[in-house]
Structure formats: structure tokens, C-alpha cells
Design a protein around this motif. Structure first.
Motif, PDB file in Angstrom:
ATOM      1  N   SER A 209      44.849 -51.251  46.605  1.00 53.82           N
ATOM      2  CA  SER A 209      43.601 -50.734  46.610  1.00 53.82           C
ATOM      3  C   SER A 209      42.790 -50.556  47.938  1.00 53.82           C
ATOM      4  CB  SER A 209      42.728 -51.895  45.784  1.00 53.82           C
ATOM      5  OG  SER A 209      42.969 -51.951  44.543  1.00 53.82           O
ATOM      6  N   ASP A 210      43.025 -51.543  48.838  1.00 54.31           N
ATOM      7  CA  ASP A 210      42.670 -51.608  50.088  1.00 54.31           C
ATOM      8  C   ASP A 210      42.993 -50.422  51.046  1.00 54.31           C
ATOM      9  OD1 ASP A 210      41.375 -54.044  49.636  1.00 54.31           O
ATOM     10  OD2 ASP A 210      43.060 -55.224  50.668  1.00 54.31           O
ATOM     11  N   VAL A 211      44.411 -49.960  50.766  1.00 62.30           N
ATOM     12  CA  VAL A 211      44.853 -48.591  51.447  1.00 62.30           C
ATOM     13  C   VAL A 211      44.150 -47.500  51.081  1.00 62.30           C
ATOM     14  CG1 VAL A 211      46.832 -47.020  51.879  1.00 62.30           C
ATOM     15  CG2 VAL A 211      46.911 -49.752  52.060  1.00 62.30           C
ATOM     16  N   LEU A 212      44.109 -47.458  49.620  1.00 61.27           N
ATOM     17  CA  LEU A 212      43.509 -46.009  48.784  1.00 61.27           C
ATOM     18  C   LEU A 212      41.984 -46.149  49.458  1.00 61.27           C
ATOM     19  CD1 LEU A 212      44.480 -44.276  47.132  1.00 61.27           C
ATOM     20  CD2 LEU A 212      43.750 -45.571  45.033  1.00 61.27           C
ATOM     21  N   ALA A 213      41.348 -47.236  49.454  1.00 60.60           N
ATOM     22  CA  ALA A 213      39.834 -47.413  49.873  1.00 60.60           C
ATOM     23  C   ALA A 213      39.701 -46.795  51.404  1.00 60.60           C
ATOM     24  CB  ALA A 213      39.344 -48.624  49.754  1.00 60.60           C
ATOM     25  N   ALA A 214      40.757 -47.087  52.244  1.00 58.49           N
ATOM     26  CA  ALA A 214      40.695 -46.727  53.552  1.00 58.49           C
ATOM     27  C   ALA A 214      41.167 -45.365  53.895  1.00 58.49           C
ATOM     28  CB  ALA A 214      41.571 -47.537  54.301  1.00 58.49           C
ATOM     29  N   VAL A 215      41.678 -44.643  53.016  1.00 53.37           N
ATOM     30  CA  VAL A 215      42.235 -43.154  53.129  1.00 53.37           C
ATOM     31  C   VAL A 215      41.070 -42.100  52.738  1.00 53.37           C
ATOM     32  CG1 VAL A 215      44.738 -43.826  53.564  1.00 53.37           C
ATOM     33  CG2 VAL A 215      43.707 -43.399  51.252  1.00 53.37           C
ATOM     34  N   PHE A 223      49.155 -43.007  59.867  1.00 56.40           N
ATOM     35  CA  PHE A 223      50.174 -44.083  59.209  1.00 56.40           C
ATOM     36  C   PHE A 223      49.934 -45.608  59.727  1.00 56.40           C
ATOM     37  CE2 PHE A 223      54.316 -45.689  58.029  1.00 56.40           C
ATOM     38  CZ  PHE A 223      54.187 -45.626  56.620  1.00 56.40           C
ATOM     39  N   THR A 224      50.071 -45.596  60.940  1.00 55.86           N
ATOM     40  CA  THR A 224      50.055 -47.007  61.707  1.00 55.86           C
ATOM     41  C   THR A 224      48.840 -47.531  61.949  1.00 55.86           C
ATOM     42  OG1 THR A 224      49.745 -45.840  63.925  1.00 55.86           O
ATOM     43  CG2 THR A 224      51.915 -46.151  63.482  1.00 55.86           C
ATOM     44  N   SER A 225      47.703 -46.872  61.481  1.00 52.95           N
ATOM     45  CA  SER A 225      46.670 -47.535  61.602  1.00 52.95           C
ATOM     46  C   SER A 225      46.318 -48.300  60.284  1.00 52.95           C
ATOM     47  CB  SER A 225      45.532 -46.374  61.774  1.00 52.95           C
ATOM     48  OG  SER A 225      45.280 -45.670  60.501  1.00 52.95           O
ATOM     49  N   LEU A 226      47.188 -48.015  59.185  1.00 53.25           N
ATOM     50  CA  LEU A 226      47.125 -48.978  57.852  1.00 53.25           C
ATOM     51  C   LEU A 226      47.477 -50.297  58.219  1.00 53.25           C
ATOM     52  CD1 LEU A 226      47.907 -45.893  55.526  1.00 53.25           C
ATOM     53  CD2 LEU A 226      45.652 -46.862  56.269  1.00 53.25           C
ATOM     54  N   PHE A 227      48.124 -50.392  59.254  1.00 51.01           N
ATOM     55  CA  PHE A 227      49.067 -51.837  59.240  1.00 51.01           C
ATOM     56  C   PHE A 227      48.263 -52.712  60.311  1.00 51.01           C
ATOM     57  CE2 PHE A 227      51.974 -48.707  58.028  1.00 51.01           C
ATOM     58  CZ  PHE A 227      52.586 -49.554  56.941  1.00 51.01           C
ATOM     59  N   VAL A 265      48.395 -40.076  56.829  1.00 53.69           N
ATOM     60  CA  VAL A 265      48.326 -40.372  55.195  1.00 53.69           C
ATOM     61  C   VAL A 265      46.821 -39.763  54.796  1.00 53.69           C
ATOM     62  CG1 VAL A 265      47.968 -42.415  53.631  1.00 53.69           C
ATOM     63  CG2 VAL A 265      49.517 -42.413  55.572  1.00 53.69           C
ATOM     64  N   LYS A 266      46.980 -39.312  53.748  1.00 53.48           N
ATOM     65  CA  LYS A 266      45.294 -38.745  53.050  1.00 53.48           C
ATOM     66  C   LYS A 266      45.726 -39.069  51.658  1.00 53.48           C
ATOM     67  CE  LYS A 266      45.569 -33.749  52.336  1.00 53.48           C
ATOM     68  NZ  LYS A 266      44.744 -33.658  50.972  1.00 53.48           N
TER      69      LYS A 266
END
Lengths: 282, 225, 225
Positions: A209-215, A223-227, A265-266
Motif C-alpha cells: 500500500s505504501d509503495v503504491l501510494a508513493a508512485v 527505484f532506489t527512492s522507494l527503499f 517505477v510508475k
């Protein structure tokens, strides 16, 4: 209640002295007062019907309702009826019905009565019952009218409070309630084999959910900004698994322009809907 | 103003003054979260204190069917009502008698009211009573025509300052025609007092007195208009 | 009540409490006939007394441009405001089930919730959950109709006192517990999750290392705002 206007002699029986001498009725009836015709009209209209008029006639002469001299009362009653007719006042049918009833009682009173008379044999019994019944509610109406009531006797206070804070409350719920509710869904869902709800790490779901909300869909995100390294190895693993799961569910796209170039990532979803905008404000 | 939290009675006072409706004990307790909520007994005690504070004032604490309210005493109301141009509505005897019958004999039909009063009851009266919110239809009698059954409402009690129907003035006793020939003995007198109303026969004491007094003991019978 | 006429300040108090508008000095003097009318100075003095009486109370006397009014003090205003709260209704079972499903299966669409529950989910429920800040839309599934994907928020965790979703009992635990005690030992649950992740991770072993190096520079931005 108002004090009666002097010349109107309004029929307020409550104001008349009431002193019955049982067994020795006052036979000396006071003479009728002379009432001017225009006042009479007001006077007659003040009656709430034949029972009210009869009660007035009885009380005016200090008689007991239980022992009405029918002949005399009938005579007086008929005088008023005739007066009303003479004055061409609209006479309610009830007055005439009562006149007939009085005449009937009078004639029965003339018949010899057995010595041991039961009360139902007294021709006046029904009339007495009705008069008493009416009288008690007439009295009750006066009593109610005398109660301290709003507007007339007492005023309700009301302080302006327009500056008050509008407090919006929401329902409260405990985790336990939610879990019990969920348990029942599970029980329900398990009846349908194709909806097996599997056990899986919840942190993965949350991270998805968090990743989905962020992209965003129209914005490539490194990609790296998600970690977040601060989360340590386990956190990074969870994020990665979340990404894999999101790819598997076709929720995100991974883009790499050429080998070894940064991965982006999008979201797979098309336009940003209003829903999304709204939820982003939170 | 000091920083002390306001006394319970003063919170109650402020609440009753702004509420715009009577507040019962539960509504007053609802002003507080569970943790800080006073006991019912504390709330009652605070209400008593408040009533005492008002003792020599122009206002008083009154409990009616819906709860507590702060009202201006009758003794001051007359002066204060000069603020308002509108005179309070007056009600006809016909309306009050109809209301009395419904109050004491509820539920009953219009026909039953007419039977007692000996005259027809105008639709206007029934409409006014319902518009005021004092009377409502609570059902229908299971006879031909299925006439509406009327009863009084909580607003009726509130308006006339009553906590319950029990507080209505006592209905006069019915006497039996036999009693003419008997030494006056009202003990056996008619018990057929309205079903919905509690019997106050005992409290009323000697029926003879109440008839002779003919309303003298009623609170301020004729003064207010 | 005593027969003494009420004190001037108490007449003023009663008048201000029923007027429904501020009253100026002239309006207050207008309560009296000329013969009995107090002097302006007396009226002012009575107003001062009244203001003093109100010290430490929940109300106060306030002079505004249009006259005097009695108002609720700020100190009790908040508490008294509760009178005007709408009583919250309890959440429906359907809402709780929906919320739980979103928590455990996020992100998922309304259709997917409906599949599991076997009944449709009203828009109202989804709206309530979002208004409450417990659920938000995190994306759309790339299928016809592009349904919104729902997920729980940080507010959801905060409200239920959870540090993370891992603190919820696992589905397996849920099935076994008859009456769920929220204070169950969540450590065990966490371990179970950790193990599951580790297993999963082991299977994907290679990929993991390379990612570790990549993730140094950017803080994780995904947590809900």
C-alpha cells in the motif's frame, strides 16, 4: 380566568358559594335576575351545551346535583330554550334533545314510585350521572387552566449560544470488535473454496500500500527512492517483496531505458482520478 | 476568573440556560466523558444546590416530564413579559374541557369526549390541540369507523409544568344518587376514575371538603390572565 | 416563595434570560411603569451587582453595542457545547468487516472486498472509512473500469494503537481464537511474520543483495502523509 364583567353575569359556577343543606333543600328559589337581551346572547353563548346550562341552573340555586327538583329545573331550562328561540340564536340540536329528556324524566317522576326504590329506578339517575360526569371534567379543565403554564405564567430561559463550538463526534470502535467482525468474514469466505484467504505477512501488504501510494502513473520514480536503509535489511526485503507482488498484480511498472541505467517505477493505472487527489490530502 | 474548574452546579446552570429544551439526568451526565463523569447522586445533589441558589431569585429550577429547565417564576414573569408584544394565547373552555377529558381518560375517541360534554367537539379544537403538540393520535378504536384514539403527549406535561400524569389535579369524586338518603359517606364512592391516571383519592382526603372548597385550594386560581 | 417583591437585579436577570436579544438600559427601564420605575443610576448599580453575582459562575454579564446580554463563559463553553453534538451511531458490522478486509488484504478493490464478503459494499461505507481517515485510495487496478485500490492509513494504526499491521493477529491465529483478546502476545505474531518473510526472501536470495546497496540514499517516502 377573568373576573366576570358586572353586567354579563357570566356563568362561572366556581365563584358561587356552595352550601348544600342535605335533606332540607332550599325551596325558596331566588328570582331570576333581569338580563338585557344583548347581554343575554353573550350569556347564553357562554354555555358549553345543555349539561353546562343545567349545571348552571342547579348551582345558581345552591341545589345538589344529586337531588334536582326536576319540575322546577325543567321549567327554567325551557325558559332559556324559548329565549334562545326568540332571539333566533342558533340552537344546537343537543339543547332540544336535553329538553325532551327533561320532559320525560318529569313525567316519570309524576308516577308513583315503589317504596324500596333502587337508584336505577330513580328517573333522574341517568341525568345525574351525566351531570356529575360532565361537572368533574369541567372542574378538571379549570384546574388544568389554573396550572402554572409556559408562556402565560412562567417563561423559559434561553441564553444565546450561537458562538458554540460545533463538535463533530464519530463512532468509536475497538480493535477487538473489528477483529471479531473479520473473523466472521473469514468463516464466511472459507465456505467458498475459491476465496481462500491465505496467511501472509501483513507487513508486506502494508508496504504494498505504501509503495503504491508513493508512485505516480505519469511520473517515473527512481527505484532506489522507494527503499529506506534505516529500516535495515528486513525492511528493505519487505519493500522489495512488496514491489514484486505489485508487479505480479500488474499494479506498477518497472522501466529501465537501457541495461544498467537507473530503474524507475510508475503506477500502471492511467489518469489520476479525483478519488486519488482527495485521499492524497489526508 | 479563577482557573479552578467550574462547580458542577454552574456547568448544569449554563447547560440548562443554553439547551433550549429540558435536559434530563442522562443528558446532563452526557456532558462528561466517562472518566470525569460525576455520579448520579452527585448530579442530583448539584441540582438541589442550584435550586437552592435560585430560592430568592426571579428564576427557578423546574423538573417536568422531559427533564429540568430553568424558568422565570410566575411572580416575575408578568413584568418580564412586557418585553414581548405578543400576548400568550388564551384557550376556550371547550378546548380546555376537551384537553382535560383526553388527559384524564386517555386514550379515548372524539365521540367519547362528545358523550361526556354533551356537545360536539369541533375539528378546530382537535387540530389546535394537535398543532400545539399536546395531543396526538395513538391508535384507533376497533369499532365501525375505526375512530382515532387520542392521548396527551410529553409536551403537554412540559407545558403545564408536570412531571407525569399523576401530578394532574385530582378529579372530583362521583357520588351515588343513593347518598342523598344516607349519612354522607364517600368511602364507597365511585372508583371509576380514568384508567390512565393514578388515583389520588387518598391524598385528596375528605371528598366533602374538596367539593365545598370548590377549588379554593388550587394554586392561584384566578389571578393570572 | 416569599411575598417580597423581587430585587431589581433579579428582575433584570430574568429579563435578560428570556429576552433572546441584548437589552439596553432603556429596554430594562421600560419593564416598569413610570411610577415604579427605578432611576438609571439604580439600574446601573443593579447591573453591576448582577455582574458580581455571576463571578465564578458559568455565565457572565456582557455589555455589547446593542445592550446587555448574559452569555456562557469560555470556561464552560466547551463542555456545554457537547449538548449540540450529534450522537455518534455505532459502526455497522458491514463497515467493520470491510475495514478488517482492507487491513488484512490491502491493497484491494471494492469488488474484491465484495467477493470475500459475498455481498455488495455500500459507497457509504467506503466514504465513512475514508472520511474517518482510516482508509485511502492508493491506486487503481489496471483492469476494465480501473477500480480504486484501498489501503489502510497511519491514522488507522494510530487509532487502534498499533505500531504496524504486523501487530494484528495472523489469519491463522484469528481462526483459532474464540473470543479475541486484543492483548494477546503479539511478539509471537511478529516472529511468525518475520519467518515468513525470511523464507520468502531466501527463495529470492540473489536479488536481495543488489537491492541492499541501492537503497542507501533515499528515505522511504511511502508512509502515509
Amino acid at each position: 380566568m377573568t373576573e366576570p364583567a358586572p353586567e354579563n353575569t357570566t356563568p362561572e359556577q366556581a365563584e358561587m358559594p356552595f352550601a348544600v343543606v342535605q335533606g332540607a333543600p332550599v325551596l325558596q328559589l331566588p328570582r331570576d335576575l333581569y338580563i338585557p337581551p344583548d347581554a343575554l346572547e353573550v350569556f347564553l353563548e357562554a354555555f358549553e351545551g345543555p349539561l353546562d346550562l343545567l349545571l348552571y341552573l342547579i348551582k345558581r340555586q345552591n341545589l345538589d346535583v344529586l337531588d334536582i327538583p326536576i319540575a322546577e329545573i325543567t321549567r327554567q331550562y325551557m325558559e332559556y330554550i324559548d329565549l334562545m328561540k326568540d332571539l333566533r340564536l342558533e340552537l344546537a340540536a343537543e339543547y332540544l334533545v336535553m329538553a325532551a329528556m327533561l320532559a320525560e324524566i318529569k313525567s316519570r317522576m309524576l308516577l308513583p314510585r315503589p317504596v324500596e326504590s333502587e337508584d336505577e329506578d330513580d328517573p333522574r339517575a341517568e341525568l345525574v350521572r351525566r351531570l356529575q360526569e360532565y361537572e368533574r371534567y369541567k372542574q378538571a379543565a379549570e384546574d388544568i387552566d389554573a396550572l402554572e403554564r409556559l408562556e402565560r405564567d412562567v417563561l423559559v430561559t434561553q441564553v444565546d449560544f450561537s458562538e458554540r463550538k460545533i463538535v463533530r463526534t464519530v463512532a468509536e470502535v475497538t480493535l477487538q470488535e473489528m477483529l471479531i467482525a473479520f473473523k466472521e468474514v473469514l468463516a464466511h469466505a472459507e465456505k467458498y473454496a475459491h476465496h481462500q484467504v491465505e496467511a501472509e505477512p501483513l507487513s508486506l501488504r502494508q508496504r504494498m500500500s505504501d509503495v503504491l501510494a508513493a508512485v505516480r502513473e505519469n511520473e517515473y520514480r527512481p527505484f532506489t527512492s522507494l527503499f529506506n536503509a534505516e529500516e535495515g535489511r528486513m525492511g528493505v526485503v519487505v519493500t522489495f517483496l512488496a514491489l514484486l507482488e505489485l508487479i505480479r498484480e500488474s499494479l506498477i511498472e518497472i522501466v529501465q531505458s537501457e541495461p544498467y541505467a537507473p530503474i524507475h517505477v510508475k503506477a500502471r493505472a492511467g489518469r489520476v482520478t479525483e478519488d486519488e487527489e482527495d485521499s492524497d490530502e489526508q | 476568573m479563577s482557573n479552578e474548574p467550574p462547580a458542577l452546579k454552574h456547568v448544569i446552570e449554563a447547560a440548562l440556560l443554553v439547551a433550549g429544551r429540558p435536559l434530563n439526568l442522562d443528558a446532563l451526565l452526557g456532558l462528561f466523558d466517562e472518566i470525569e463523569r460525576p455520579e448520579r447522586s452527585e448530579m442530583r445533589a448539584a441540582l438541589d444546590e442550584l435550586a437552592e441558589d435560585f430560592a430568592n431569585r426571579g428564576i427557578e429550577l423546574k423538573e417536568t416530564a422531559s427533564g429540568f429547565r430553568i424558568q422565570v417564576r410566575a411572580s416575575v414573569s408578568e413584568r418580564v413579559s412586557r418585553l414581548f408584544e405578543e400576548r400568550p394565547q388564551r384557550y376556550s373552555r371547550a378546548l380546555l374541557e376537551t384537553l382535560a377529558l383526553i388527559a384524564y381518560r386517555q386514550p379515548l375517541t372524539r365521540g367519547e369526549i362528545e358523550d361526556v360534554r354533551g356537545v360536539s367537539v369541533s375539528s378546530n379544537i382537535m387540530k389546535t390541540l394537535q398543532d400545539r403538540g399536546w395531543v396526538r393520535v395513538v391508535g384507533h378504536r376497533d369499532v365501525p369507523g375505526r375512530p382515532a384514539l387520542y392521548a396527551t403527549t410529553r409536551e403537554f406535561l412540559d407545558y403545564f409544568g408536570l412531571k407525569s400524569l399523576d401530578e394532574l389535579p385530582t378529579l372530583a369524586e362521583l357520588r351515588d344518587i343513593d347518598s342523598i338518603n344516607v349519612e354522607i359517606d364517600f368511602d364507597g364512592a365511585e372508583e371509576a376514575v380514568a384508567e390512565a391516571v393514578a388515583e389520588h383519592a387518598a391524598a385528596e382526603g375528605d371528598a366533602m371538603d374538596s367539593i365545598e372548597d370548590d377549588g379554593d385550594d388550587r394554586p392561584q386560581a384566578a389571578s393570572s390572565s
